[in-house]
Design an enzyme around this catalytic site. Sequence first.
Site, PDB file in Angstrom:
ATOM      1  N   ARG A 218       0.837  -1.207   0.000  1.00  0.00           N
ATOM      2  CA  ARG A 218       0.000   0.000   0.000  1.00  0.00           C
ATOM      3  C   ARG A 218       0.874   1.259   0.000  1.00  0.00           C
ATOM      4  O   ARG A 218       1.884   1.320   0.707  1.00  0.00           O
ATOM      5  CB  ARG A 218      -0.941  -0.002   1.210  1.00  0.00           C
ATOM      6  CG  ARG A 218      -1.927  -1.137   1.163  1.00  0.00           C
ATOM      7  CD  ARG A 218      -3.085  -1.010   2.143  1.00  0.00           C
ATOM      8  NE  ARG A 218      -3.778  -2.286   2.208  1.00  0.00           N
ATOM      9  CZ  ARG A 218      -4.625  -2.740   1.283  1.00  0.00           C
ATOM     10  NH1 ARG A 218      -4.918  -1.993   0.228  1.00  0.00           N
ATOM     11  NH2 ARG A 218      -5.182  -3.929   1.391  1.00  0.00           N
ATOM     12  N   ASP A 219       0.436   2.233  -0.801  1.00  0.00           N
ATOM     13  CA  ASP A 219       1.140   3.510  -0.877  1.00  0.00           C
ATOM     14  C   ASP A 219       1.013   4.246   0.465  1.00  0.00           C
ATOM     15  O   ASP A 219      -0.057   4.267   1.078  1.00  0.00           O
ATOM     16  CB  ASP A 219       0.531   4.357  -2.014  1.00  0.00           C
ATOM     17  CG  ASP A 219       1.410   5.530  -2.403  1.00  0.00           C
ATOM     18  OD1 ASP A 219       1.899   5.539  -3.543  1.00  0.00           O
ATOM     19  OD2 ASP A 219       1.594   6.440  -1.564  1.00  0.00           O
TER      20      ASP A 219
ATOM     21  N   HIS B 205       7.768   1.416 -10.562  1.00  0.00           N
ATOM     22  CA  HIS B 205       6.569   0.975  -9.826  1.00  0.00           C
ATOM     23  C   HIS B 205       5.320   1.327 -10.597  1.00  0.00           C
ATOM     24  O   HIS B 205       5.245   2.366 -11.260  1.00  0.00           O
ATOM     25  CB  HIS B 205       6.522   1.581  -8.416  1.00  0.00           C
ATOM     26  CG  HIS B 205       6.731   3.060  -8.371  1.00  0.00           C
ATOM     27  ND1 HIS B 205       7.977   3.639  -8.478  1.00  0.00           N
ATOM     28  CD2 HIS B 205       5.857   4.089  -8.237  1.00  0.00           C
ATOM     29  CE1 HIS B 205       7.863   4.952  -8.406  1.00  0.00           C
ATOM     30  NE2 HIS B 205       6.577   5.259  -8.268  1.00  0.00           N
TER      31      HIS B 205
ATOM     32  N   VAL C  89      10.365   8.149  -6.646  1.00  0.00           N
ATOM     33  CA  VAL C  89      11.178   7.013  -6.193  1.00  0.00           C
ATOM     34  C   VAL C  89      11.679   6.289  -7.439  1.00  0.00           C
ATOM     35  O   VAL C  89      10.880   5.844  -8.273  1.00  0.00           O
ATOM     36  CB  VAL C  89      10.359   6.049  -5.305  1.00  0.00           C
ATOM     37  CG1 VAL C  89      11.236   4.879  -4.861  1.00  0.00           C
ATOM     38  CG2 VAL C  89       9.780   6.781  -4.083  1.00  0.00           C
TER      39      VAL C  89
HETATM   40  P1  DGP Z   1       5.901   8.254  -7.781  1.00  0.00           P
HETATM   41  O1  DGP Z   1       5.490   9.682  -7.570  1.00  0.00           O
HETATM   42  O2  DGP Z   1       5.255   7.632  -9.016  1.00  0.00           O
HETATM   43  O3  DGP Z   1       7.398   8.051  -7.744  1.00  0.00           O
HETATM   44  O4  DGP Z   1       5.277   7.458  -6.547  1.00  0.00           O
HETATM   45  C1  DGP Z   1       5.963   7.182  -5.381  1.00  0.00           C
HETATM   46  C2  DGP Z   1       4.934   6.783  -4.374  1.00  0.00           C
HETATM   47  O5  DGP Z   1       5.577   6.091  -3.335  1.00  0.00           O
HETATM   48  C3  DGP Z   1       4.193   7.942  -3.714  1.00  0.00           C
HETATM   49  O6  DGP Z   1       2.803   7.842  -4.027  1.00  0.00           O
HETATM   50  C4  DGP Z   1       4.422   7.759  -2.220  1.00  0.00           C
HETATM   51  C5  DGP Z   1       4.958   6.369  -2.112  1.00  0.00           C
HETATM   52  N1  DGP Z   1       5.980   6.163  -1.103  1.00  0.00           N
HETATM   53  C6  DGP Z   1       7.115   6.894  -0.936  1.00  0.00           C
HETATM   54  N2  DGP Z   1       7.852   6.395   0.068  1.00  0.00           N
HETATM   55  C7  DGP Z   1       7.159   5.318   0.541  1.00  0.00           C
HETATM   56  C8  DGP Z   1       7.429   4.380   1.569  1.00  0.00           C
HETATM   57  O7  DGP Z   1       8.432   4.422   2.264  1.00  0.00           O
HETATM   58  N3  DGP Z   1       6.488   3.414   1.771  1.00  0.00           N
HETATM   59  C9  DGP Z   1       5.348   3.325   1.002  1.00  0.00           C
HETATM   60  N4  DGP Z   1       4.490   2.344   1.292  1.00  0.00           N
HETATM   61  N5  DGP Z   1       5.079   4.198   0.014  1.00  0.00           N
HETATM   62  C10 DGP Z   1       5.969   5.175  -0.208  1.00  0.00           C
END
Ligand code: DGP
Length: 114
Positions: A29-30, A100, A96
């Site tokens: 989950r995001d 993904h 990131v």
């Molecule tokens: P993007 O903007 O496409 O690179 O999406 C990165 C997503 O990753 C963003 O919606 C927030 C999520 N995210 C960032 N750090 C973490 C983390 O440490 N754990 C989780 N579960 N999600 C994260």
Amino acid sequence: MSDTIFAKIAAGEIPADIVYRDEHVVAFRDLNPQAPTHVLVIPRKPIPTLNDAGPEDAELLGRLMLAAAKIAEQEGIAAEGYRTVINCNAGAGQTVYHLHLHVIGGRPMQWPPG
Ligand code: DGP
């Protein structure tokens, strides 16, 4: 580029709310959900962006998509509809640098996206 937060999640080195995993992909989950269901599907292989995927990754990319559909079914959003998104590089909002696939659903979606 293999030391991103997502690589650490895939390796089990830092916690995440994991909803699916197999030999090739992990989904969790995001942390900052944009809808009632917001899951990220990642390859275990650390590919930074979609631009970095090559022909050798074709099967793996297919696995990401198939995992997304499986997760949508699991989350109960498959029939009503959901969105899959890959943000590639900063201009698209990628933050990131471990490839993904966002699986987003549980509310009506607008088009065009922002
Ligand atoms: P993007 O903007 O496409 O690179 O999406 C990165 C997503 O990753 C963003 O919606 C927030 C999520 N995210 C960032 N750090 C973490 C983390 O440490 N754990 C989780 N579960 N999600 C994260």
